[in-house]
Design an enzyme around this catalytic site. Structure first.
Site, mmCIF file in Angstrom:
data_model
loop_
_atom_site.group_PDB
_atom_site.id
_atom_site.type_symbol
_atom_site.label_atom_id
_atom_site.label_comp_id
_atom_site.label_asym_id
_atom_site.label_seq_id
_atom_site.Cartn_x
_atom_site.Cartn_y
_atom_site.Cartn_z
ATOM 1 N N SER A 96 42.416 39.129 55.214
ATOM 2 C CA SER A 96 43.830 38.738 55.148
ATOM 3 C C SER A 96 44.128 37.934 53.892
ATOM 4 O O SER A 96 43.475 36.921 53.621
ATOM 5 C CB SER A 96 44.192 37.845 56.342
ATOM 6 O OG SER A 96 44.238 38.602 57.502
ATOM 7 N N HIS A 119 47.289 42.709 54.731
ATOM 8 C CA HIS A 119 46.249 43.639 54.306
ATOM 9 C C HIS A 119 46.879 44.695 53.397
ATOM 10 O O HIS A 119 48.091 44.852 53.352
ATOM 11 C CB HIS A 119 45.576 44.292 55.513
ATOM 12 C CG HIS A 119 44.660 43.365 56.253
ATOM 13 N ND1 HIS A 119 43.305 43.533 56.313
ATOM 14 C CD2 HIS A 119 44.920 42.250 56.933
ATOM 15 C CE1 HIS A 119 42.760 42.553 57.008
ATOM 16 N NE2 HIS A 119 43.716 41.757 57.409
ATOM 17 N N HIS A 142 40.916 45.548 63.247
ATOM 18 C CA HIS A 142 40.334 44.511 64.094
ATOM 19 C C HIS A 142 40.234 45.036 65.523
ATOM 20 O O HIS A 142 41.044 45.861 65.948
ATOM 21 C CB HIS A 142 41.218 43.266 64.101
ATOM 22 C CG HIS A 142 41.514 42.722 62.739
ATOM 23 N ND1 HIS A 142 42.480 43.262 61.922
ATOM 24 C CD2 HIS A 142 40.963 41.690 62.050
ATOM 25 C CE1 HIS A 142 42.505 42.583 60.785
ATOM 26 N NE2 HIS A 142 41.606 41.632 60.829
ATOM 27 N N TYR A 151 41.227 43.610 68.093
ATOM 28 C CA TYR A 151 42.417 43.277 68.889
ATOM 29 C C TYR A 151 43.574 44.256 68.662
ATOM 30 O O TYR A 151 44.543 44.232 69.389
ATOM 31 C CB TYR A 151 42.871 41.837 68.622
ATOM 32 C CG TYR A 151 43.266 41.527 67.188
ATOM 33 C CD1 TYR A 151 44.461 41.998 66.654
ATOM 34 C CD2 TYR A 151 42.441 40.773 66.376
ATOM 35 C CE1 TYR A 151 44.831 41.718 65.341
ATOM 36 C CE2 TYR A 151 42.792 40.480 65.069
ATOM 37 C CZ TYR A 151 43.989 40.966 64.560
ATOM 38 O OH TYR A 151 44.333 40.697 63.261
ATOM 39 N N GLU A 152 43.455 45.113 67.638
ATOM 40 C CA GLU A 152 44.549 46.066 67.406
ATOM 41 C C GLU A 152 44.500 47.234 68.383
ATOM 42 O O GLU A 152 45.532 47.824 68.682
ATOM 43 C CB GLU A 152 44.487 46.597 65.973
ATOM 44 C CG GLU A 152 44.771 45.532 64.930
ATOM 45 C CD GLU A 152 44.523 46.054 63.527
ATOM 46 O OE1 GLU A 152 45.258 46.953 63.094
ATOM 47 O OE2 GLU A 152 43.585 45.561 62.871
ATOM 48 N N ALA A 179 39.427 35.671 56.365
ATOM 49 C CA ALA A 179 40.048 34.351 56.478
ATOM 50 C C ALA A 179 39.532 33.745 57.772
ATOM 51 O O ALA A 179 39.390 34.446 58.778
ATOM 52 C CB ALA A 179 41.562 34.494 56.525
ATOM 53 N N MET A 232 38.375 36.434 63.523
ATOM 54 C CA MET A 232 38.596 37.578 64.417
ATOM 55 C C MET A 232 38.057 38.892 63.852
ATOM 56 O O MET A 232 38.517 39.964 64.249
ATOM 57 C CB MET A 232 40.095 37.718 64.687
ATOM 58 C CG MET A 232 40.740 36.466 65.260
ATOM 59 S SD MET A 232 42.509 36.708 65.474
ATOM 60 C CE MET A 232 43.047 35.009 65.814
ATOM 61 N N SER A 233 37.113 38.803 62.925
ATOM 62 C CA SER A 233 36.662 40.059 62.284
ATOM 63 C C SER A 233 35.195 39.962 61.903
ATOM 64 O O SER A 233 34.456 39.135 62.411
ATOM 65 C CB SER A 233 37.502 40.316 61.035
ATOM 66 O OG SER A 233 37.223 39.336 60.046
ATOM 67 N N ASN A 235 42.481 27.268 57.435
ATOM 68 C CA ASN A 235 42.983 26.181 58.304
ATOM 69 C C ASN A 235 41.799 25.521 58.986
ATOM 70 O O ASN A 235 40.711 26.098 59.071
ATOM 71 C CB ASN A 235 43.926 26.745 59.383
ATOM 72 C CG ASN A 235 43.267 27.836 60.210
ATOM 73 O OD1 ASN A 235 43.203 28.994 59.787
ATOM 74 N ND2 ASN A 235 42.744 27.475 61.366
ATOM 75 N N HIS A 264 49.555 33.122 61.753
ATOM 76 C CA HIS A 264 49.204 34.180 60.800
ATOM 77 C C HIS A 264 49.918 33.932 59.467
ATOM 78 O O HIS A 264 49.356 34.174 58.398
ATOM 79 C CB HIS A 264 49.565 35.540 61.387
ATOM 80 C CG HIS A 264 49.063 36.686 60.558
ATOM 81 N ND1 HIS A 264 47.733 36.826 60.194
ATOM 82 C CD2 HIS A 264 49.712 37.727 59.984
ATOM 83 C CE1 HIS A 264 47.590 37.918 59.458
ATOM 84 N NE2 HIS A 264 48.777 38.476 59.306
#
Ligand code: HPA
Length: 268
Positions: free
Chosen positions: A29, A59, A81, A83-84, A111, A206-207, A230, A242
């Site tokens: 990201s 992306h 990802h 989650y998609e 990220a 998350m990746s 963060n 995000h």
């Protein structure tokens, strides 16, 4: 390799040439601009049947094959990802294609949220290891015995050494540590962050973990670098969103670009 991957490798070679690529880079990201620095051929994911739609903003969904710092690379401007789609193996086809193009190694970027005060927003963290906090695995359902992938030194020690030397040469502070994979798409709760801190995580995202498992399964080396966008949930007053991730990624991205470019130059 699946038939689809073979067909895609042919399709890509017809456009980008037969010369094998050495490294595959997956850009996270807010980090997708490095794809534009490659001197080569760009192919939109939409033209690559079975590639992810890369539906996450921030992306840059194209595959670029060509030279970066004198090394032949395949740069993936976006990733799928878990989650998609609910599919842990969402990146399997792109990684099969990468292997088919001849890559010896995958270098993933992402990220991430930091669990360490000494690794604030804008820091880089090279992954030494990971914790699969999702309970998912991209190889569930795979039938061959190759599914029992050893994960010791999954993050290749030689590539890590070379990345560390590249950072030193560029005078870039690059930390290292353990990345925990959280499924997303909701961010973690403060209690979850306290839990993974106890388990030994230095960063959370998350990746990347499924991609590294798949790369090892396919016989490629792997390495990865996080840019901290963060502090993880509950560790600061900073907002977690995000939008914030995309806004903060460029701080680390400039340093990340220098490390990756120097690494490649050293490999040329
Ligand atoms: N958690 C999970 N994924 C992330 C974060 C985070 O805090 N920051 C960027 N990606």
């Amino acid at each position: 390799m699946s038939r689809n991957a073979d067909d895609l490798v042919r399709f890509i070679r017809d456009r980008a040439g037969e010369e094998p690529v050495r490294f595959g880079l997956i850009l996270g990201s807010g980090l997708g601009h490095l794809a534009d620095a490659v001197d080569g051929v760009a192919i939109d994911y939409a033209q690559l049947t079975g590639f992810p739609h890369a539906g996450v903003s921030g992306h840059n969904p194209k595959l670029v094959i060509g030279e970066l710092e004198g090394v032949r690379v395949a740069v993936f401007g976006g990733r799928a990802h878990y989650y998609e789609s609910g599919r842990g193996d969402a990146m399997r086809l792109p990684l099969e294609v990468l292997k088919g193009l001849g890559a010896e190694a995958l270098i993933a970027t992402n990220a991430a949220g930091s669990l360490r005060e000494d690794m604030p927003t804008g820091s880089l963290m090279m992954l030494d290891d990971h914790i699969n906090f999702s309970g998912l695995n991209p190889l569930i359902g795979e039938q061959s015995d190759a599914r029992f992938v050893p994960m010791v030194d999954a993050y290749d020690p030689d590539i890590r050494r070379a990345l560390r030397e590249a950072a030193l040469a560029e005078d870039v502070d690059m930390d290292h540590g353990v990345y925990a994979w959280y499924s997303g798409p909701s961010f973690e709760t403060p209690a979850e962050i306290r839990a993974i801190a106890i388990l030994g995580a230095d960063a959370v995202g998350m990746s990347t973990v499924p991609e590294v498992i798949l790369a090892r399964f396919l016989g490629m080396k792997a390495a990865a670098i996080s840019t901290v966008t963060n502090m993880a949930a509950g560790l600061s007053d900073e907002s977690i969103s995000h939008e914030h991730t995309k806004a903060m990624a460029p701080i680390g991205a400039a340093k990340l670009d220098r490390v990756l470019r120097r690494f490649l130059r050293d490999q040329a």
